[in-house]
Design a protein around this motif. Sequence first.
Motif, PDB file in Angstrom:
ATOM      1  N   LYS A  12     -83.031   9.047 -68.968  1.00 57.15           N
ATOM      2  CA  LYS A  12     -81.654   9.381 -68.602  1.00 57.15           C
ATOM      3  C   LYS A  12     -80.630   8.685 -69.493  1.00 57.15           C
ATOM      4  O   LYS A  12     -79.458   9.040 -69.483  1.00 57.15           O
ATOM      5  CB  LYS A  12     -81.404   9.011 -67.139  1.00 57.15           C
ATOM      6  CG  LYS A  12     -82.216   9.828 -66.158  1.00 57.15           C
ATOM      7  CD  LYS A  12     -82.013   9.355 -64.729  1.00 57.15           C
ATOM      8  CE  LYS A  12     -82.888  10.154 -63.769  1.00 57.15           C
ATOM      9  NZ  LYS A  12     -82.764   9.688 -62.369  1.00 57.15           N
ATOM     10  N   ASN A  13     -81.071   7.687 -70.251  1.00 59.17           N
ATOM     11  CA  ASN A  13     -80.174   6.946 -71.122  1.00 59.17           C
ATOM     12  C   ASN A  13     -80.048   7.645 -72.474  1.00 59.17           C
ATOM     13  O   ASN A  13     -81.024   7.742 -73.226  1.00 59.17           O
ATOM     14  CB  ASN A  13     -80.696   5.515 -71.322  1.00 59.17           C
ATOM     15  CG  ASN A  13     -79.670   4.613 -71.972  1.00 59.17           C
ATOM     16  OD1 ASN A  13     -78.474   4.816 -71.814  1.00 59.17           O
ATOM     17  ND2 ASN A  13     -80.133   3.595 -72.684  1.00 59.17           N
ATOM     18  N   CYS A  14     -78.869   8.130 -72.787  1.00 64.49           N
ATOM     19  CA  CYS A  14     -78.579   8.687 -74.115  1.00 64.49           C
ATOM     20  C   CYS A  14     -78.066   7.532 -74.963  1.00 64.49           C
ATOM     21  O   CYS A  14     -76.981   7.007 -74.722  1.00 64.49           O
ATOM     22  CB  CYS A  14     -77.530   9.794 -74.025  1.00 64.49           C
ATOM     23  SG  CYS A  14     -77.150  10.554 -75.623  1.00 64.49           S
ATOM     24  N   GLU A  29     -74.194   4.111 -75.726  1.00 58.83           N
ATOM     25  CA  GLU A  29     -75.165   4.647 -74.788  1.00 58.83           C
ATOM     26  C   GLU A  29     -74.540   4.885 -73.420  1.00 58.83           C
ATOM     27  O   GLU A  29     -73.539   4.262 -73.064  1.00 58.83           O
ATOM     28  CB  GLU A  29     -76.383   3.727 -74.665  1.00 58.83           C
ATOM     29  CG  GLU A  29     -76.109   2.341 -74.166  1.00 58.83           C
ATOM     30  CD  GLU A  29     -77.365   1.468 -74.190  1.00 58.83           C
ATOM     31  OE1 GLU A  29     -78.470   1.985 -74.439  1.00 58.83           O
ATOM     32  OE2 GLU A  29     -77.233   0.247 -73.951  1.00 58.83           O
ATOM     33  N   MET A  30     -75.163   5.790 -72.685  1.00 54.57           N
ATOM     34  CA  MET A  30     -74.724   6.102 -71.331  1.00 54.57           C
ATOM     35  C   MET A  30     -75.901   6.711 -70.569  1.00 54.57           C
ATOM     36  O   MET A  30     -76.577   7.605 -71.072  1.00 54.57           O
ATOM     37  CB  MET A  30     -73.560   7.089 -71.349  1.00 54.57           C
ATOM     38  CG  MET A  30     -73.065   7.488 -69.955  1.00 54.57           C
ATOM     39  SD  MET A  30     -71.718   8.705 -70.027  1.00 54.57           S
ATOM     40  CE  MET A  30     -70.421   7.708 -70.752  1.00 54.57           C
ATOM     41  N   ALA A  31     -76.154   6.191 -69.374  1.00 48.86           N
ATOM     42  CA  ALA A  31     -77.216   6.722 -68.518  1.00 48.86           C
ATOM     43  C   ALA A  31     -76.593   7.507 -67.377  1.00 48.86           C
ATOM     44  O   ALA A  31     -75.828   6.957 -66.585  1.00 48.86           O
ATOM     45  CB  ALA A  31     -78.079   5.587 -67.980  1.00 48.86           C
ATOM     46  N   GLU A  32     -76.916   8.785 -67.314  1.00 45.14           N
ATOM     47  CA  GLU A  32     -76.372   9.648 -66.270  1.00 45.14           C
ATOM     48  C   GLU A  32     -77.484  10.455 -65.624  1.00 45.14           C
ATOM     49  O   GLU A  32     -78.498  10.766 -66.249  1.00 45.14           O
ATOM     50  CB  GLU A  32     -75.322  10.600 -66.852  1.00 45.14           C
ATOM     51  CG  GLU A  32     -74.049   9.908 -67.307  1.00 45.14           C
ATOM     52  CD  GLU A  32     -72.978  10.905 -67.734  1.00 45.14           C
ATOM     53  OE1 GLU A  32     -71.806  10.586 -67.576  1.00 45.14           O
ATOM     54  OE2 GLU A  32     -73.341  11.998 -68.209  1.00 45.14           O
ATOM     55  N   GLN A  33     -77.285  10.814 -64.369  1.00 44.34           N
ATOM     56  CA  GLN A  33     -78.295  11.551 -63.624  1.00 44.34           C
ATOM     57  C   GLN A  33     -78.533  12.957 -64.170  1.00 44.34           C
ATOM     58  O   GLN A  33     -79.625  13.487 -64.065  1.00 44.34           O
ATOM     59  CB  GLN A  33     -77.881  11.641 -62.153  1.00 44.34           C
ATOM     60  CG  GLN A  33     -77.882  10.310 -61.429  1.00 44.34           C
ATOM     61  CD  GLN A  33     -79.258   9.691 -61.339  1.00 44.34           C
ATOM     62  OE1 GLN A  33     -80.247  10.375 -61.139  1.00 44.34           O
ATOM     63  NE2 GLN A  33     -79.317   8.370 -61.491  1.00 44.34           N
ATOM     64  N   ASN A  34     -77.507  13.549 -64.771  1.00 46.53           N
ATOM     65  CA  ASN A  34     -77.625  14.956 -65.168  1.00 46.53           C
ATOM     66  C   ASN A  34     -78.092  15.164 -66.604  1.00 46.53           C
ATOM     67  O   ASN A  34     -78.036  16.268 -67.127  1.00 46.53           O
ATOM     68  CB  ASN A  34     -76.292  15.679 -64.962  1.00 46.53           C
ATOM     69  CG  ASN A  34     -75.158  15.045 -65.761  1.00 46.53           C
ATOM     70  OD1 ASN A  34     -75.358  14.035 -66.432  1.00 46.53           O
ATOM     71  ND2 ASN A  34     -73.979  15.629 -65.690  1.00 46.53           N
ATOM     72  N   SER A  36     -76.972  14.512 -69.774  1.00 41.87           N
ATOM     73  CA  SER A  36     -75.996  15.211 -70.614  1.00 41.87           C
ATOM     74  C   SER A  36     -76.152  14.832 -72.086  1.00 41.87           C
ATOM     75  O   SER A  36     -75.183  14.699 -72.820  1.00 41.87           O
ATOM     76  CB  SER A  36     -74.578  14.891 -70.135  1.00 41.87           C
ATOM     77  OG  SER A  36     -74.358  13.490 -70.159  1.00 41.87           O
ATOM     78  N   HIS A  37     -77.395  14.668 -72.530  1.00 40.92           N
ATOM     79  CA  HIS A  37     -77.647  14.235 -73.897  1.00 40.92           C
ATOM     80  C   HIS A  37     -77.104  15.216 -74.940  1.00 40.92           C
ATOM     81  O   HIS A  37     -76.608  14.800 -75.986  1.00 40.92           O
ATOM     82  CB  HIS A  37     -79.145  14.044 -74.135  1.00 40.92           C
ATOM     83  CG  HIS A  37     -79.767  13.009 -73.248  1.00 40.92           C
ATOM     84  ND1 HIS A  37     -79.036  12.175 -72.423  1.00 40.92           N
ATOM     85  CD2 HIS A  37     -81.060  12.661 -73.047  1.00 40.92           C
ATOM     86  CE1 HIS A  37     -79.847  11.367 -71.776  1.00 40.92           C
ATOM     87  NE2 HIS A  37     -81.093  11.652 -72.128  1.00 40.92           N
ATOM     88  N   LYS A  40     -73.467  14.428 -75.316  1.00 42.72           N
ATOM     89  CA  LYS A  40     -73.085  13.064 -75.706  1.00 42.72           C
ATOM     90  C   LYS A  40     -73.630  12.609 -77.058  1.00 42.72           C
ATOM     91  O   LYS A  40     -72.981  11.812 -77.754  1.00 42.72           O
ATOM     92  CB  LYS A  40     -73.573  12.073 -74.642  1.00 42.72           C
ATOM     93  CG  LYS A  40     -73.084  12.350 -73.235  1.00 42.72           C
ATOM     94  CD  LYS A  40     -71.587  12.136 -73.102  1.00 42.72           C
ATOM     95  CE  LYS A  40     -71.158  12.290 -71.646  1.00 42.72           C
ATOM     96  NZ  LYS A  40     -69.695  12.172 -71.478  1.00 42.72           N
TER      97      LYS A  40
END
Length: 221
Positions: A12-14, A29-34, A36-37, A40
């Motif tokens: 989940k971490n982009c 970096e950003m970790a999101e549930q959906n 969204s790589h 991003k």
Amino acid sequence: MALILNIETATKNCSVALSKEGKTLAIREMAEQNFSHAEKLHVFIEELFLETNVTLQEVKAIAVSQGPGSYTGLRIGVSAAKGLCYALSIPLLAVDTLEILARKIQISSGIILPMIDARRLEVYSAFFDSNFTKIRETEAEIIDENSYQDLNETLHLIGDGALKFKEILKGSKFQYYPEIEFPSAAEMGEISFQKFQNNLFEDVAYFEPYYLKDFVLNTKK
């Protein structure tokens, strides 16, 4: 000067990082549930170069997390890495996702056991020693209360897969790190630099992520 762009999208971490001679210069970096790589990843890469005043033409190689992990996340990361390698005529480096995760902690004894959630009661896992040498190969394994009971060493469990089984794997030999959920490109620099120095390059045309399991499409009935 070996400037390497490191891309980690297996979970989940982009995450993207620019490293020089194995040291991380900057990271986004950003970790999101959906997951969204796709939205991003290229934005993060552009921001990274603006922050460091480095141009893509100065980059000597692209390193990508090879898996195991999310099918979609791996496809996005590898496709981006391949595209950049083609455009810039530079080599592609592949880095074991579980080793990236393992490098988020330092231990003096015992076994590092990175676990990536593979859904249901399954994880992707491997064993690493204190020098981050892999001492048990990567597996997709189902976890229950009997898992690892034959081992006498302390097990340092990290990753979102480990956190999922905290109530199943109990005992003093299981050490948890709840603050560590996902691998990050910040830990890729040293590995990718070593591979670059040893010319351990991938074939850009034929390289595929290490999925470990076949992709299954779930459709609503």
